[in-house]
Enzyme design. Sequence first.
Site, PDB file in Angstrom:
ATOM      1  N   GLU A 127       8.691  30.619 -20.275  1.00 53.91           N
ATOM      2  CA  GLU A 127       9.845  31.497 -20.396  1.00 53.91           C
ATOM      3  C   GLU A 127      10.497  31.653 -19.033  1.00 53.91           C
ATOM      4  OE1 GLU A 127       8.785  35.166 -22.256  1.00 53.91           O
ATOM      5  OE2 GLU A 127       8.173  34.224 -24.129  1.00 53.91           O
ATOM      6  N   HIS A 257      17.983  42.844 -21.814  1.00 56.05           N
ATOM      7  CA  HIS A 257      17.677  41.511 -22.328  1.00 56.05           C
ATOM      8  C   HIS A 257      18.984  40.746 -22.488  1.00 56.05           C
ATOM      9  CE1 HIS A 257      16.035  38.258 -24.696  1.00 56.05           C
ATOM     10  NE2 HIS A 257      14.830  38.718 -24.459  1.00 56.05           N
ATOM     11  N   ARG A 306      15.641  37.402 -15.977  1.00 53.58           N
ATOM     12  CA  ARG A 306      16.495  38.044 -16.967  1.00 53.58           C
ATOM     13  C   ARG A 306      17.688  38.774 -16.367  1.00 53.58           C
ATOM     14  NH1 ARG A 306      11.959  40.454 -21.184  1.00 53.58           N
ATOM     15  NH2 ARG A 306      11.537  38.472 -22.227  1.00 53.58           N
ATOM     16  N   HIS A 367      16.400  46.632 -22.795  1.00 59.55           N
ATOM     17  CA  HIS A 367      15.197  46.029 -23.360  1.00 59.55           C
ATOM     18  C   HIS A 367      13.904  46.610 -22.802  1.00 59.55           C
ATOM     19  CE1 HIS A 367      12.636  43.077 -25.215  1.00 59.55           C
ATOM     20  NE2 HIS A 367      12.271  42.552 -24.065  1.00 59.55           N
ATOM     21  N   ARG A 402      11.009  42.911 -14.377  1.00 57.76           N
ATOM     22  CA  ARG A 402       9.796  42.396 -15.028  1.00 57.76           C
ATOM     23  C   ARG A 402       9.911  40.901 -15.316  1.00 57.76           C
ATOM     24  NH1 ARG A 402       8.262  41.706 -20.720  1.00 57.76           N
ATOM     25  NH2 ARG A 402      10.407  42.239 -21.201  1.00 57.76           N
TER      26      ARG A 402
END
Length: 565
Positions: A127, A257, A306, A367, A402
Amino acid sequence: MRLARTLAAPAPGWVARADVVVVGSGIAGLTAALRLRRRVDRVLLVTKGRLASGSTVWAQGGIAAALDPDDSPAAHRADTLTAGVGLCDPTAVDVLVSEGPVRVRELVAAGARFDTDPDGRISLTREGGHGADRIAHAGGDATGAEISRALLAQLEAVRTDPGIEVIEHALVLDVLTAAPDADGRPGPACGVTLHVIGEGSRDGVGAALGRAVVLATGGIGQVYASSTNPAQATGDGLAAALRAGAAVADVEFVQFHPTVLWLGAGVKGQLPLVSEAVRGEGALLLDTDGVRFMPALHPMAELAPRDVVAHAIVRRMAETGADHVFLDARHLGPDFLRGRFPTIHERLLTEGIDLTTDLVPVAPAQHYHSGGVLTDLDGRTTVPGLYAAGEVACTGVHGANRLASNSLLEGVVFGHRAAERIARHVVGVPQRDAVDRPGEPALVAATVRPRVQRLAQSGPGVIRNAAALAGAAQGLAAIPTRADAVPGVVAAPQVAEWETTNLHQVAVLLTDAATRRTESRGGHFREDFPAADDAAWSRRLVGTLDPDGALRWRDGPLTSAGPFD
């Protein structure tokens, strides 16, 4: 403005007692409760909805850990520190990545069925922000649901055990604390007040007393008008800890997100996300003119961290005058997409979108909250006897942003560590008596919840600036926090008002922290200060409420050592 130190609520009409009270039934809460039951006589697990209704079940992408022989904790550490943009606690990250593989294997031993390769090894994918395949997943895109199922199965196996009690449908109101010490520091936590919402095992407001309290209440998503978080994510644990005197940190860092399904202007509540794992498998981002834009903006293109992707999408939307972009996974093939992402595929079909043949309209939405209640490496907060784990906590592993799929890992690693610490130190600790905290209690009318959400969205939202933050602060300060002091306001102590009060306090906290950090870093982007300022801001903001309810901020170190001893 000043924040109340308690919620307005009736006096407790019943009392439950345990060695430890655990609040929350996501991965952190369940891990802590199950581990504690092996070590202490009595555990009380309190959850706001049903046991299986926490945020963990919504986690699609997976859980990150260095399980591949060609990977290493050191490489996972490096990627985590990069994503955290200089504000991670390196010691906490070391704990996360070194203990993570052990905790994941324990989940397997507990019955979690991760997807496997033909040779029987756990399948690993990649990811955004990861330099290696280290994301373990289950059911394609239902990892959180499978982990939750496995942990709940363990809990069900001991449900008849008199040493563990579960109270469902219970909203925790306040953390009970004993008298402050001679220097005015917060007294030890000695339980919580809670309201059982109709279907629980007790009625109305009660008190759950314990010699230690673990907050594992999840995130703050519903403070925003649009979020991927479940409806119960109203910042209850963060607000309750703040009112109890606990320090909070990194609260300005909110992860939006990048690829949340766009369902039109004005849509509210929990929105379905299209997991980062879809981009990890090769899906592309296109603007509304059909142009792929990420390769020109970051070396990792669609797999950039992100915050980078979310900001790029917002700017591209502004350039094109659109309110969304598109995610294109069609080239990956229908058989692969249906097999790898069955949950996402089925969810999109309910909105008339076929992942295998259609472009998927997406836009950023709230998110994950990277900050929270400040803890040390064992989950201890600055209030003795009060612990926090999972999204409600700030362990320091996320820093300003994160890394994808580190959240489930953080929950299981630090939920386990908190339980071990409590088990070692709760023996011999007396049950303290709670004392009232000074000041008038707060109650915000539920009717202002949309206003709070709009102010949070416009102030400490995806892209921030001084004027918008000042407007949000002014708007939040104008909201009455004592319903009985304003003629004509209809409000009573009940769930909707308590949740709205928590959302209001969290919005005030976010706005104040975002105003103070005059730079851009990770999940905090100021268009009036668009660059990171390492000289001034390579530090964390630590906030507390003073006895009069005023927010006080100080510079905090990036290490977890020191302030808890």
